[in-house]
Design a protein around this motif. Structure first.
Motif, PDB file in Angstrom:
ATOM      1  N   LEU A  24      67.430  30.214  39.415  1.00 51.77           N
ATOM      2  CA  LEU A  24      66.753  30.980  38.849  1.00 51.77           C
ATOM      3  C   LEU A  24      66.597  32.111  39.623  1.00 51.77           C
ATOM      4  O   LEU A  24      66.335  32.829  38.730  1.00 51.77           O
ATOM      5  CB  LEU A  24      65.460  29.916  39.249  1.00 51.77           C
ATOM      6  CG  LEU A  24      65.359  28.620  38.787  1.00 51.77           C
ATOM      7  CD1 LEU A  24      63.592  28.141  39.054  1.00 51.77           C
ATOM      8  CD2 LEU A  24      64.912  28.978  37.315  1.00 51.77           C
ATOM      9  N   GLU A  25      67.031  32.515  40.941  1.00 50.87           N
ATOM     10  CA  GLU A  25      67.378  33.772  41.480  1.00 50.87           C
ATOM     11  C   GLU A  25      67.627  34.633  40.853  1.00 50.87           C
ATOM     12  O   GLU A  25      67.375  35.917  40.541  1.00 50.87           O
ATOM     13  CB  GLU A  25      67.411  33.040  42.970  1.00 50.87           C
ATOM     14  CG  GLU A  25      66.805  34.451  43.943  1.00 50.87           C
ATOM     15  CD  GLU A  25      67.494  34.285  45.036  1.00 50.87           C
ATOM     16  OE1 GLU A  25      68.867  33.730  45.357  1.00 50.87           O
ATOM     17  OE2 GLU A  25      67.286  34.553  46.389  1.00 50.87           O
ATOM     18  N   ALA A  73      64.072  34.652  37.637  1.00 47.34           N
ATOM     19  CA  ALA A  73      62.959  33.553  36.312  1.00 47.34           C
ATOM     20  C   ALA A  73      61.974  32.888  37.747  1.00 47.34           C
ATOM     21  O   ALA A  73      62.992  32.380  38.785  1.00 47.34           O
ATOM     22  CB  ALA A  73      63.641  32.692  36.109  1.00 47.34           C
ATOM     23  N   GLN A  74      60.938  32.604  37.430  1.00 52.86           N
ATOM     24  CA  GLN A  74      59.592  32.080  38.192  1.00 52.86           C
ATOM     25  C   GLN A  74      59.826  30.093  38.405  1.00 52.86           C
ATOM     26  O   GLN A  74      59.629  29.954  38.998  1.00 52.86           O
ATOM     27  CB  GLN A  74      58.446  32.863  38.612  1.00 52.86           C
ATOM     28  CG  GLN A  74      57.932  32.999  39.524  1.00 52.86           C
ATOM     29  CD  GLN A  74      56.859  33.826  39.935  1.00 52.86           C
ATOM     30  OE1 GLN A  74      56.590  34.195  38.678  1.00 52.86           O
ATOM     31  NE2 GLN A  74      55.482  33.682  40.383  1.00 52.86           N
ATOM     32  N   ILE A  75      60.156  30.288  37.142  1.00 56.20           N
ATOM     33  CA  ILE A  75      60.069  28.867  36.676  1.00 56.20           C
ATOM     34  C   ILE A  75      61.373  28.036  35.884  1.00 56.20           C
ATOM     35  O   ILE A  75      61.671  28.892  34.875  1.00 56.20           O
ATOM     36  CB  ILE A  75      58.561  28.279  36.071  1.00 56.20           C
ATOM     37  CG1 ILE A  75      57.488  29.008  36.566  1.00 56.20           C
ATOM     38  CG2 ILE A  75      58.814  27.270  35.231  1.00 56.20           C
ATOM     39  CD1 ILE A  75      56.638  27.598  37.502  1.00 56.20           C
ATOM     40  N   ILE A 110      59.277  20.662  36.950  1.00 55.61           N
ATOM     41  CA  ILE A 110      59.764  22.472  37.159  1.00 55.61           C
ATOM     42  C   ILE A 110      60.243  22.169  38.483  1.00 55.61           C
ATOM     43  O   ILE A 110      60.086  21.803  39.143  1.00 55.61           O
ATOM     44  CB  ILE A 110      58.531  22.135  37.185  1.00 55.61           C
ATOM     45  CG1 ILE A 110      57.426  22.137  35.893  1.00 55.61           C
ATOM     46  CG2 ILE A 110      58.058  23.815  37.322  1.00 55.61           C
ATOM     47  CD1 ILE A 110      55.990  21.470  36.756  1.00 55.61           C
ATOM     48  N   PHE A 111      60.782  23.705  38.007  1.00 56.90           N
ATOM     49  CA  PHE A 111      61.742  24.231  39.338  1.00 56.90           C
ATOM     50  C   PHE A 111      61.242  25.180  39.862  1.00 56.90           C
ATOM     51  O   PHE A 111      60.905  25.910  38.434  1.00 56.90           O
ATOM     52  CB  PHE A 111      63.053  24.591  39.157  1.00 56.90           C
ATOM     53  CG  PHE A 111      64.318  23.241  39.266  1.00 56.90           C
ATOM     54  CD1 PHE A 111      64.113  21.729  39.800  1.00 56.90           C
ATOM     55  CD2 PHE A 111      65.532  22.989  39.375  1.00 56.90           C
ATOM     56  CE1 PHE A 111      64.716  20.669  40.038  1.00 56.90           C
ATOM     57  CE2 PHE A 111      66.209  21.881  38.855  1.00 56.90           C
ATOM     58  CZ  PHE A 111      65.867  20.636  39.060  1.00 56.90           C
ATOM     59  N   ILE A 112      60.905  26.108  41.203  1.00 60.00           N
ATOM     60  CA  ILE A 112      60.906  27.222  41.405  1.00 60.00           C
ATOM     61  C   ILE A 112      62.052  27.892  41.980  1.00 60.00           C
ATOM     62  O   ILE A 112      62.811  26.663  42.680  1.00 60.00           O
ATOM     63  CB  ILE A 112      59.763  27.233  42.376  1.00 60.00           C
ATOM     64  CG1 ILE A 112      59.815  26.185  43.598  1.00 60.00           C
ATOM     65  CG2 ILE A 112      58.125  27.234  41.056  1.00 60.00           C
ATOM     66  CD1 ILE A 112      58.150  26.323  44.467  1.00 60.00           C
ATOM     67  N   PRO A 113      62.310  28.571  42.053  1.00 64.81           N
ATOM     68  CA  PRO A 113      63.780  29.310  43.184  1.00 64.81           C
ATOM     69  C   PRO A 113      63.150  28.588  44.604  1.00 64.81           C
ATOM     70  O   PRO A 113      62.618  29.321  44.467  1.00 64.81           O
ATOM     71  CB  PRO A 113      63.370  30.849  42.167  1.00 64.81           C
ATOM     72  CG  PRO A 113      62.298  31.088  41.553  1.00 64.81           C
ATOM     73  CD  PRO A 113      61.653  29.886  41.480  1.00 64.81           C
ATOM     74  N   MET A 131      52.718  29.354  41.621  1.00 62.40           N
ATOM     75  CA  MET A 131      53.155  29.777  40.172  1.00 62.40           C
ATOM     76  C   MET A 131      53.546  28.081  40.260  1.00 62.40           C
ATOM     77  O   MET A 131      53.501  27.812  39.243  1.00 62.40           O
ATOM     78  CB  MET A 131      53.915  30.483  39.850  1.00 62.40           C
ATOM     79  CG  MET A 131      55.061  30.650  38.022  1.00 62.40           C
ATOM     80  SD  MET A 131      53.170  30.784  37.499  1.00 62.40           S
ATOM     81  CE  MET A 131      52.502  32.128  37.258  1.00 62.40           C
ATOM     82  N   GLY A 132      54.386  27.057  40.972  1.00 65.16           N
ATOM     83  CA  GLY A 132      54.741  26.193  40.849  1.00 65.16           C
ATOM     84  C   GLY A 132      53.916  25.606  40.844  1.00 65.16           C
ATOM     85  O   GLY A 132      53.808  24.342  39.326  1.00 65.16           O
TER      86      GLY A 132
END
Lengths: 424, 424
Positions: free
Chosen positions: A205-206, A210-212, A383-386, A406-407
């Motif tokens: 993601l990083e 991407a944020q999500i 849901i993943f966050i970076p 955001m997550g």
């Protein structure tokens, strides 16, 4: 389960996570188990809150009180899994956000519901699954596996502390007051759907900005113990062409596994390697190593396994490793997990509401999560966050406050979208 | 040192080793330290007679008595090195057979001289060098290095037992009564020549069907500690192309060292490797390994070292190991040793007398021996006999009685040929 045509379904973003409160809560709860200070700020620490430790009890007590304060009824099952459920318009199984230890974003989602006075269609809530990590009691997804029927309650309670043989999980559940009476059993305590927010634990993601990450499923994986026998001999007096060097054989095996993984778009890893006798001027006699191979497709993983085992035989006939023998023992295997379209759809809808179309990146989970336990029993999504540099399980693990918020927002929205569609 | 033209020089084979007595003696002395029974016969054992242990004292006492019985005068130096010297026609430094622990073939050569009533030109004798192996007190060639001036007496005596820190070699030399007064110093206790009989510890002679190896010298060697740093990360969630895997880097480094060694006709070995953190589903963060490289030419070894260190940098830019860093620390280096033409000539002449022309195979020693300590101070030569499958330092180490007897015969002959030529 009656739907009314006039009912307005939930619109993602209608309720907003309080980002400042969320970060305060994250840092507040990190006082219990803070360790490994690595920077000047109070919050520049790692976390070490082992399952069923005194710190775990404190954070469980805090979490239980917070759940009650948001209007949830809290119950604890035989494995210490905590369920906080808030009633809705209808009676039925709850839609939950599952998590482990770091239960704060879930808590903030429920606080947001309370503060907005929002009433859901069906019950919603949070689950704190016991011992997801398996660091102290060596079984990952410990609590959720019992709930899902993958591990017997008896075996789970008998599991011993890796550092204190004889000290069982059952004993310490009792000790901290979290051996509950609710059956740890999907049939007797069903869930309508399970959502989970987690850091990615990888760099995808990083790197993609991407944020999500909308997680489509979890990779299949298999673990092997590999024992290589060679011929122990003197480093100076044994010419290369008569050696049966098991460490060179291991080196060639690792390169082979890497090549096969690359060819077939999987991954292969050796995380443990030991040798005997271990002397600077002695070619080892034996080497033991682990091999972890993963793929999102079980068929491709079959192909990876077959190619690695087959081509490894060729290594034992090459110069320097000629005469080595390789024994394989498969110690664990896990089928791939596919998450539910309805959950994936709700997460995608929520993410695109905040990030625009294409703002959510689809991704597969490489690691195991409690959602892998629930996915075979109820619709599940993750849901993943970076996380910075893809680093996790390390004191410098870091996600930005914006990504955390955001997550939590997408988690809240996805749960409410899912809930509202149960009556649509 | 006057030579008379009419004197008959020694002819190889004129005196004969008593093969049966030699084997009886070998097995007799193996009662002290027998271990690791691996077959039905009484003699199917390994040997574990650590330097300066009680068993070492018993065998030293036995050896001293045997030397005296063959007419030798026995003295012990400050390092416990034992010298048994039998006088000759002339006064001067002795020609000796040096050995360590397994001092029997040397003893039988001296018994043969006694039984034949043979008088040498100059003194001849035997040396039992202290702690050649370095297994208990971790310095190989311990006693001979002090004698040769490569290690100070003070440091040598202060060396501690690897398993009992604080217990010094000096203490145990005193305890077993072998801390002598003779200076451990080549200048004050010179030798005229040093011969040594040893098993090959490699497979070359056996493969060539040769019974005697005439050792031309010892390989140069260098030891490195290599530290590889990568990026610890999750085996499932870290794609191959973003990994900095230090274990894969180590695998590629071992393959590189092997390739370079093969190209330049040297050897390269990794005997120790450890990694952190050591979890089946975690790509390690760091790997430590040793590298041992050897060549008979110091210039070729320079080239090997340069190529390995240079090409290793390329590995840290390849997919999967991109971003790893490699630190090198050279912990030991030994120049090559060339044995003396006169000693090599005497051994060759003796071997060809018994085995015919071409019956002796020239060979280089890959391992360190006390002869490497003496070679810079007096003419030195070594004789190898085959060992089964090239295996040594292992309970199943085995040489045939015929090869042992032939080795002792060539040792005796070479010493007497050398001695007789001192007056030629």
């Amino acid at each position: 389960m009656l739907a009314t045509a006039t009912r307005l379904s939930y619109r993602a973003g209608a309720l907003r996570i309080n980002a400042a409160r969320l970060m305060d809560t994250l840092h507040h709860t990190c006082q219990w188990g803070a360790t490994a200070q690595h920077g000047p700020a109070l919050t520049d620490t790692g976390m070490c809150r082992l399952a069923l430790s005194d710190e775990d009890k404190v954070v469980r007590d805090w979490f239980g009180a917070e759940l009650q304060a948001t209007g949830c009824e809290v119950s604890v099952d035989q494995m210490g899994n905590m369920f906080g459920i808030r009633s809705g318009n209808h009676i039925g199984a709850p839609t939950v956000a599952g998590s482990h230890l770091d239960t704060q974003p879930t808590g903030d989602a429920l606080r947001t519901l309370r503060d907005a006075g929002h009433r859901t269609e069906y019950p919603v809530g949070a689950v704190n699954w016991t011992n997801e990590e398996g660091a102290r009691f060596p079984r990952s997804l410990h609590g959720s596996s019992v709930w899902a029927g993958d591990l017997s309650l008896k075996d789970a309670l008998a599991l011993e502390d890796v550092k204190s043989p004889g000290l069982t999980a059952g004993h310490d559940l009792e000790r901290i007051g979290y051996r509950g009476s609710l059956p740890a059993d999907v049939a007797r305590n069903p869930l309508a759907a399970h959502f989970e927010l987690h850091i990615e634990q990888g760099p995808i993601l990083e790197d993609a900005g991407a944020q999500i990450g909308v997680v489509l499923g979890g990779q299949a994986y298999r673990w092997f113990d590999v024992h290589i026998s060679g011929r122990e001999s003197h480093a100076g007096s044994t010419p290369l062409d008569v050696r049966a060097d098991p460490l060179l054989c291991a080196a060639r095996l690792m390169e082979l596994a890497n090549t096969v993984a690359r060819d077939l778009s999987g991954v292969a890893t050796t995380g443990i390697l030991s040798l005997r006798p271990g002397s600077i001027n002695t070619i080892p006699g034996t080497v033991d190593l682990t091999l972890d191979i993963r793929h999102i497709s079980d068929e491709k993983l079959d192909e990876m396994e077959a190619r690695i085992l087959d081509e490894a035989e060729g290594i034992t006939k090459r110069l320097g490793t000629n005469g080595c023998s390789i024994e394989w023992k498969k110690t664990f295997q896990k089928a791939p997990v596919m998450f539910h379209d309805d959950c994936v759809g709700a997460i995608t809808e929520a993410a695109e509401r905040h990030l625009g179309e294409g703002g959510a990146q689809t991704i597969y989970s490489g690691a195991g999560h409690d959602s892998c336990s629930t996915a075979r029993h109820c619709p599940t999504g993750m849901i993943f966050i970076p996380c910075k540099d893809g680093i996790s399980h390390n004191p410098v693990e870091y996600s930005t406050p914006e990504d955390c918020a955001m997550g939590a927002q997408v988690l809240l929205d996805a749960m409410l979208l899912y809930d509202s569609k149960r009556v649509a």
